[in-house]
Design a protein around this motif. Structure first.
Motif, mmCIF file in Angstrom:
data_model
loop_
_atom_site.group_PDB
_atom_site.id
_atom_site.type_symbol
_atom_site.label_atom_id
_atom_site.label_comp_id
_atom_site.label_asym_id
_atom_site.label_seq_id
_atom_site.Cartn_x
_atom_site.Cartn_y
_atom_site.Cartn_z
ATOM 1 N N ILE A 188 0.844 -1.203 0.000
ATOM 2 C CA ILE A 188 0.000 0.000 0.000
ATOM 3 C C ILE A 188 0.876 1.249 0.000
ATOM 4 N N ARG A 189 1.907 1.255 0.850
ATOM 5 C CA ARG A 189 2.802 2.420 0.937
ATOM 6 C C ARG A 189 3.571 2.630 -0.361
ATOM 7 N N HIS A 190 4.103 1.546 -0.921
ATOM 8 C CA HIS A 190 4.885 1.666 -2.159
ATOM 9 C C HIS A 190 4.001 2.078 -3.331
ATOM 10 N N ASN A 191 2.786 1.567 -3.384
ATOM 11 C CA ASN A 191 1.849 1.949 -4.442
ATOM 12 C C ASN A 191 1.542 3.443 -4.361
ATOM 13 N N TYR A 192 1.297 3.936 -3.147
ATOM 14 C CA TYR A 192 0.997 5.358 -2.974
ATOM 15 C C TYR A 192 2.190 6.218 -3.385
ATOM 16 N N LEU A 193 3.409 5.772 -3.034
ATOM 17 C CA LEU A 193 4.605 6.516 -3.437
ATOM 18 C C LEU A 193 4.725 6.580 -4.953
ATOM 19 N N HIS A 194 4.463 5.460 -5.623
ATOM 20 C CA HIS A 194 4.540 5.439 -7.083
ATOM 21 C C HIS A 194 3.489 6.368 -7.698
ATOM 22 N N GLU A 226 15.134 18.458 -0.767
ATOM 23 C CA GLU A 226 16.245 18.714 0.136
ATOM 24 C C GLU A 226 16.683 17.423 0.798
ATOM 25 N N SER A 227 17.980 17.301 0.955
ATOM 26 C CA SER A 227 18.530 16.116 1.597
ATOM 27 C C SER A 227 18.290 16.268 3.095
ATOM 28 N N LEU A 228 17.698 15.250 3.693
ATOM 29 C CA LEU A 228 17.339 15.314 5.109
ATOM 30 C C LEU A 228 18.258 14.417 5.935
ATOM 31 N N ASN A 229 18.464 14.805 7.174
ATOM 32 C CA ASN A 229 19.248 13.998 8.106
ATOM 33 C C ASN A 229 18.303 12.990 8.759
ATOM 34 N N VAL A 230 17.983 11.938 8.021
ATOM 35 C CA VAL A 230 17.005 10.958 8.489
ATOM 36 C C VAL A 230 17.528 10.195 9.706
ATOM 37 N N PHE A 289 11.245 7.920 3.146
ATOM 38 C CA PHE A 289 11.835 9.084 2.503
ATOM 39 C C PHE A 289 12.790 8.708 1.382
ATOM 40 N N TYR A 290 13.653 7.723 1.635
ATOM 41 C CA TYR A 290 14.637 7.369 0.619
ATOM 42 C C TYR A 290 13.962 6.796 -0.623
ATOM 43 N N GLU A 291 12.923 5.995 -0.419
ATOM 44 C CA GLU A 291 12.209 5.406 -1.559
ATOM 45 C C GLU A 291 11.559 6.505 -2.398
ATOM 46 N N PHE A 292 10.985 7.511 -1.757
ATOM 47 C CA PHE A 292 10.398 8.655 -2.470
ATOM 48 C C PHE A 292 11.479 9.383 -3.264
ATOM 49 N N GLN A 330 13.986 10.641 -8.398
ATOM 50 C CA GLN A 330 15.263 10.777 -9.119
ATOM 51 C C GLN A 330 15.248 9.989 -10.430
ATOM 52 N N TYR A 331 14.842 8.722 -10.396
ATOM 53 C CA TYR A 331 14.891 7.942 -11.636
ATOM 54 C C TYR A 331 13.792 8.351 -12.611
ATOM 55 N N LYS A 332 12.645 8.814 -12.102
ATOM 56 C CA LYS A 332 11.580 9.265 -12.999
ATOM 57 C C LYS A 332 11.950 10.596 -13.664
ATOM 58 N N CYS A 333 12.708 11.423 -12.954
ATOM 59 C CA CYS A 333 13.220 12.662 -13.562
ATOM 60 C C CYS A 333 14.187 12.322 -14.693
ATOM 61 N N LEU A 334 15.019 11.333 -14.468
ATOM 62 C CA LEU A 334 15.992 10.914 -15.486
ATOM 63 C C LEU A 334 15.277 10.395 -16.729
ATOM 64 N N TRP A 335 14.237 9.605 -16.546
ATOM 65 C CA TRP A 335 13.482 9.050 -17.669
ATOM 66 C C TRP A 335 12.788 10.138 -18.481
ATOM 67 N N ASN A 336 12.301 11.185 -17.795
ATOM 68 C CA ASN A 336 11.504 12.214 -18.455
ATOM 69 C C ASN A 336 12.286 13.492 -18.767
ATOM 70 N N ASN A 337 13.602 13.451 -18.648
ATOM 71 C CA ASN A 337 14.479 14.602 -18.939
ATOM 72 C C ASN A 337 14.088 15.844 -18.138
#
Length: 187
Positions: A67-73, A90-94, A112-115, A120-127
């Motif tokens: 459920i959590r991963h689906n919502y993140l996607h 922003e990079s957070l001190n988790v 947070f890291y999964e988000f 990051q990878y979706k930005c790379l795919w979509n330029n």
């Protein structure tokens, strides 16, 4: 919250997730009681009923994770589909935030890291340009109107009140506007 005032709800506060969390806690207690009942000296005897309960607990844990991963996607895809020029996170001190015993569980559930990884990878795919703000950038302490920096800001203060210009703004929206300005200055 995004700088275009789009707000994304916390999936962990929905009734569906709370109900599954409650079921998981009950299962854990039930398994623990079964283990105590079947204790033989210092060792524990694992009965077939315990195995069934543990299997059910694994399914409940997997369901929560899914459920959590689906919502993140869904959230990251929705952000990317708006076709922004750049995205700033922003990079957070988790690790430091996890030391707070009152917030640790909530922070862990947010993934947070999964988000960050998905954006990051979706930005790379979509330029789309991906910018990471330094963890010491005062995004929450800076006024988005005049740029003055507040020295002290408590976590309980949900509205940012500027001492210089008197601007009253939602704290999360203030951060998103500051990060947008940070991205514009770099891009």
């Amino acid at each position: 919250m995004c700088s275009d005032k789009n707000i994304y709800k916390n999936i962990n506060k929905t009734s569906k997730v709370k109900k599954i969390e409650k079921k998981r806690r009950r299962l854990q207690r039930q398994i623990s009681r079964k283990y105590e009942l079947n204790r033989e000296g210092r060792s524990y005897k694992k009965t077939s009923n315990i195995k069934k309960l543990e299997k059910e607990l694994l399914k409940v844990n997997q369901r929560l994770t899914n459920i959590r991963h689906n919502y993140l996607h869904q959230t990251t895809t929705e952000i990317i589909n708006r076709k922004p020029i750049f995205i700033v996170l922003e990079s957070l001190n988790v690790v430091g935030m996890m030391k707070n015993k009152h917030l640790a569980k909530a922070i862990q559930q947010q993934c947070f890291y999964e988000f960050y990884r998905q954006i990051q990878y979706k930005c790379l795919w979509n330029n789309i340009k991906f910018i990471e703000a330094d963890r010491f950038y005062p995004s929450s302490k800076t006024c988005s109107e005049c740029g003055s920096v507040k020295k002290q800001l408590k976590l309980s203060e949900r509205e940012y009140i500027c001492e210089e210009c008197g601007c009253v703004i939602d704290r999360d929206y203030n951060v998103s506007v500051n990060l947008m300005k940070y991205g514009q200055s770099i891009a």
